[in-house]
Design a protein around this motif. Sequence first.
Motif, mmCIF file in Angstrom:
data_model
loop_
_atom_site.group_PDB
_atom_site.id
_atom_site.type_symbol
_atom_site.label_atom_id
_atom_site.label_comp_id
_atom_site.label_asym_id
_atom_site.label_seq_id
_atom_site.Cartn_x
_atom_site.Cartn_y
_atom_site.Cartn_z
ATOM 1 N N HIS A 75 0.826 -1.212 0.000
ATOM 2 C CA HIS A 75 0.000 0.000 0.000
ATOM 3 C C HIS A 75 0.856 1.255 0.000
ATOM 4 O O HIS A 75 1.981 1.244 0.506
ATOM 5 C CB HIS A 75 -0.915 0.019 1.232
ATOM 6 C CG HIS A 75 -0.158 -0.035 2.533
ATOM 7 N ND1 HIS A 75 0.164 1.089 3.259
ATOM 8 C CD2 HIS A 75 0.377 -1.072 3.225
ATOM 9 C CE1 HIS A 75 0.842 0.739 4.350
ATOM 10 N NE2 HIS A 75 0.999 -0.566 4.352
ATOM 11 N N GLU A 82 -4.891 1.054 3.474
ATOM 12 C CA GLU A 82 -4.502 -0.105 4.276
ATOM 13 C C GLU A 82 -4.423 0.266 5.744
ATOM 14 O O GLU A 82 -4.775 -0.514 6.618
ATOM 15 C CB GLU A 82 -3.151 -0.648 3.796
ATOM 16 C CG GLU A 82 -2.738 -1.979 4.427
ATOM 17 C CD GLU A 82 -2.013 -1.852 5.763
ATOM 18 O OE1 GLU A 82 -1.865 -2.867 6.439
ATOM 19 O OE2 GLU A 82 -1.595 -0.727 6.145
ATOM 20 N N GLU A 83 -3.928 1.465 6.011
ATOM 21 C CA GLU A 83 -3.610 1.813 7.401
ATOM 22 C C GLU A 83 -4.843 2.015 8.280
ATOM 23 O O GLU A 83 -4.796 1.774 9.480
ATOM 24 C CB GLU A 83 -2.743 3.075 7.448
ATOM 25 C CG GLU A 83 -1.347 2.895 6.834
ATOM 26 C CD GLU A 83 -0.449 1.992 7.671
ATOM 27 O OE1 GLU A 83 -0.905 1.462 8.693
ATOM 28 O OE2 GLU A 83 0.715 1.824 7.280
ATOM 29 N N HIS A 140 7.377 -6.446 3.030
ATOM 30 C CA HIS A 140 7.060 -5.374 3.976
ATOM 31 C C HIS A 140 8.179 -5.313 5.003
ATOM 32 O O HIS A 140 8.835 -6.312 5.267
ATOM 33 C CB HIS A 140 5.727 -5.710 4.677
ATOM 34 C CG HIS A 140 5.001 -4.528 5.231
ATOM 35 N ND1 HIS A 140 5.350 -3.949 6.417
ATOM 36 C CD2 HIS A 140 3.941 -3.826 4.760
ATOM 37 C CE1 HIS A 140 4.521 -2.919 6.651
ATOM 38 N NE2 HIS A 140 3.667 -2.816 5.655
ATOM 39 N N HIS A 178 -1.966 -7.019 7.736
ATOM 40 C CA HIS A 178 -1.577 -6.576 6.389
ATOM 41 C C HIS A 178 -2.663 -7.012 5.415
ATOM 42 O O HIS A 178 -3.473 -7.892 5.733
ATOM 43 C CB HIS A 178 -0.249 -7.227 5.971
ATOM 44 C CG HIS A 178 0.915 -6.829 6.821
ATOM 45 N ND1 HIS A 178 1.521 -5.608 6.720
ATOM 46 C CD2 HIS A 178 1.569 -7.493 7.816
ATOM 47 C CE1 HIS A 178 2.505 -5.536 7.596
ATOM 48 N NE2 HIS A 178 2.554 -6.656 8.285
ATOM 49 N N ASP A 188 6.910 1.697 5.383
ATOM 50 C CA ASP A 188 5.693 0.920 5.623
ATOM 51 C C ASP A 188 4.771 1.014 4.405
ATOM 52 O O ASP A 188 4.209 2.068 4.131
ATOM 53 C CB ASP A 188 4.997 1.465 6.885
ATOM 54 C CG ASP A 188 3.726 0.709 7.234
ATOM 55 O OD1 ASP A 188 3.302 -0.152 6.441
ATOM 56 O OD2 ASP A 188 3.153 1.001 8.298
ATOM 57 N N GLY A 189 4.612 -0.079 3.707
ATOM 58 C CA GLY A 189 3.706 -0.126 2.559
ATOM 59 C C GLY A 189 4.382 0.244 1.263
ATOM 60 O O GLY A 189 4.501 -0.587 0.348
HETATM 61 ZN ZN ZN Z 1 1.939 -1.518 6.042
#
Ligand code: ZN
Length: 413
Positions: free
Chosen positions: A80, A125-126, A187, A355, A91-92
Amino acid sequence: MQINNERLHRYFTEMAKNGATELGGVHRLALTDEDKAGRDLFIEWLKAIGLSVRVDDMGNIYGRYSSGNEDKPPVIIGSHLDSVYQGGKFDGALGVLAGLEVLHTLSENKVQTAFPVEVVSFTNEEGTRFQPAVISSGVLAGEFSLDFAYSRPDQDGITLGAELERIGYKGDSANRPSQVQAYLEMHIEQGPILEETGIDIGVVEGIQGATWLEISLIGQANHAGTTPMNRRQDAMVAASRIILAVREIAAQKVPNTVATVGKLRIEPNIVNAIPGKVVLAVDLRQPDNPKLQEAVGLVKATLAQICEEEKVKYEINQLWLSSTVMFNEKVVGTVEQAAKNLGFSYRRMLSGAGHDAMYMARLGATGMIFVPTIDGKSHCQEESARWEAVVNATNVLLETTLHLAQAQIAIPA
Ligand SMILES: [Zn+2]
C-alpha cells in the motif's frame, strides 16, 4: 537475474517526496492530495515500462506484466502507498515499489511466465483516515461490502467514497482480480526480531490474531473538592486499574500475548471534577486463537471485579476480531527456498501486525517477506531499514515471483 539497486532506490526516494515530513518520514493519509500525487507517480512509472494499468472500484491500482497467457490468473505482488499520521517512508510503499522493480526487471529481461504478474497498491490499508484498516483487500475478499466501505467517514465526516471520486480514483469493479494465482507482499518487519538475531529475511508464515475491545466505564461526575474519597464513583480510577490489569494479563497470565490501551476518552475531562465516564480501547494480539479467547475472558472477568470494587458500571463491546491467518505452505516454502538459493539467512515467523495479505489469503495462495527494521521502529518518522537489507529482500521477492509465476500452485479451498 537481479533487481536494479539504483533504480529501486530512485523509485523509493521519489515516492517518499509525496507527503515528506521534516523529520524524514511521510504523511500521506489515504485519498488526500499527497496520496493522489503518489498514485499518479506510480501509474506514470507503470506506464513507462509498458504495463497495462487498471483501477478498481476501491481505487486499488494494478499494473500487469504479461508474456502472453492472458487467461491465466495473476501472481499479484504489492502492498500500500498510504501512511499513518506522520509515519515512515517504508511501511507499505516499500512493498509496492519493490513489486514495481520486480516487474521492471521481468520486462527488461523479457521473461516468459506461465502466469501474468501484477503489482498492486491497495487503498487505505492503514485505517488511519478511514476505519477499519485493510478495508480494500477486505472488500475484495468479501469481508466488507462496497457500500460499507464507501460510507466510512474520516474525522471531518468526509466519506471514503466521496474522496475516491474527488481524486479521480473510483474505478471499475470489473478491474478487480477475479482469480488470484498467488499473492506476495514484501514489507518491513516493524518489530525488532530480525535485527536482533542478525537474520536477513523474514519468511512470514501468517498473521497473528487480534481483537479490539471498547470498554465504557460509567461512574458519577462530581465536585473534586467536596466529594469525600469514600463516596466516589471515579471512572478514571477504574480505568487506571484496568490498564494495569490488561498489561499484567499479557505480560504474565497468557504467554505470547501483547496488549495495549492506546485510546482513552474522559468526561468531563476537567481538572476539578471527578471523571464520570471513561471510554478506553484495548488492543489484544496473540498467535494462538484459543489463547486469544482466554485473554479476552480474563479481561472481562477482571473488568467486572474492578468495576464492582470501584462502584462503577461498565459496558464492553468487541469492535473487531480477526483470528490468526496462516499462509499457504507452498508460497511460504517458496520464499524460504528463494532466500536459501540466494545465500541469505532466514527464519520463519508470524506477523505481529495486520496486512492486506490477511484478506488476500482468502483469494489465493499467499505469503509475505519481511525486511529487518532498524530498532524495530515503525509507524513513526524514524522508521528505517538498511538499504542492503531492502535490496536482498527485493531479490528474494523476484526469485519467489519467478517460481510462483511459472509453476502451477493449487489455490486453497
Ligand atoms: Zn503496512
